[in-house]
Motif scaffolding. Structure first.
Motif, mmCIF file in Angstrom:
data_model
loop_
_atom_site.group_PDB
_atom_site.id
_atom_site.type_symbol
_atom_site.label_atom_id
_atom_site.label_comp_id
_atom_site.label_asym_id
_atom_site.label_seq_id
_atom_site.Cartn_x
_atom_site.Cartn_y
_atom_site.Cartn_z
ATOM 1 N N ARG A 134 -7.042 -6.146 -4.368
ATOM 2 C CA ARG A 134 -8.236 -6.913 -4.780
ATOM 3 C C ARG A 134 -8.208 -8.311 -4.282
ATOM 4 N N PRO A 162 -6.632 -0.808 -6.123
ATOM 5 C CA PRO A 162 -6.829 -1.946 -7.029
ATOM 6 C C PRO A 162 -5.812 -3.064 -6.807
ATOM 7 N N PRO A 217 -12.333 -1.872 -11.639
ATOM 8 C CA PRO A 217 -11.526 -3.065 -11.419
ATOM 9 C C PRO A 217 -11.494 -4.027 -12.611
#
Length: 126
Positions: free
Chosen positions: A126, A123, A72
């Motif tokens: 997030r 991702p 990330p």
């Protein structure tokens, strides 16, 4: 006492994977940790997709080539004779980029040897 020698070239690759995967630890009778050999050509992903493990520590030791591991926060370039380690709950995606000039050969180690602890990671969420 028990001893085994495994010729990893004799271990059949697992079919229908995004790159070559040989479960060499299974062939060696390992029970406490998982040991796999991967070979990813340019453009191939090392299984699994972007994911994290709930229990397992995962390590990639690069035998040859360069492995790219997306996290990330950054993308790591892991060269031959280097080790990348992902702690449990740490999302990552390992791959060999399309513009790579050679395959990457990797030993992947996971402990404990658990099944079903891999969770998909997006991702964008997030």
């Amino acid at each position: 006492m028990g001893y085994r020698v495994v010729d990893t070239d004799d271990v059949e690759p697992i079919p229908d994977r995004p790159c070559e995967l040989r479960r060499i630890g299974v062939e060696g009778g390992l029970e406490q940790f998982a040991l796999n050999r991967f070979r990813a050509e340019p453009g191939e992903q090392v299984p699994l997709a972007y994911h994290y493990h709930t229990e397992q520590e995962e390590a990639f030791y690069v035998l040859s080539g360069t492995l790219f591991v997306e996290t990330p926060d950054e993308t790591f370039e892991v060269s031959a004779d280097e080790l990348f380690v992902a702690d449990p709950e740490s999302p990552h995606r390992a791959h060999n980029p399309e513009d790579a000039t050679e395959a990457v050969d990797i030993l992947a180690i996971g402990a404990p040897a658990v099944s079903g602890d891999a969770e998909a990671y997006d991702p964008d969420e997030r």
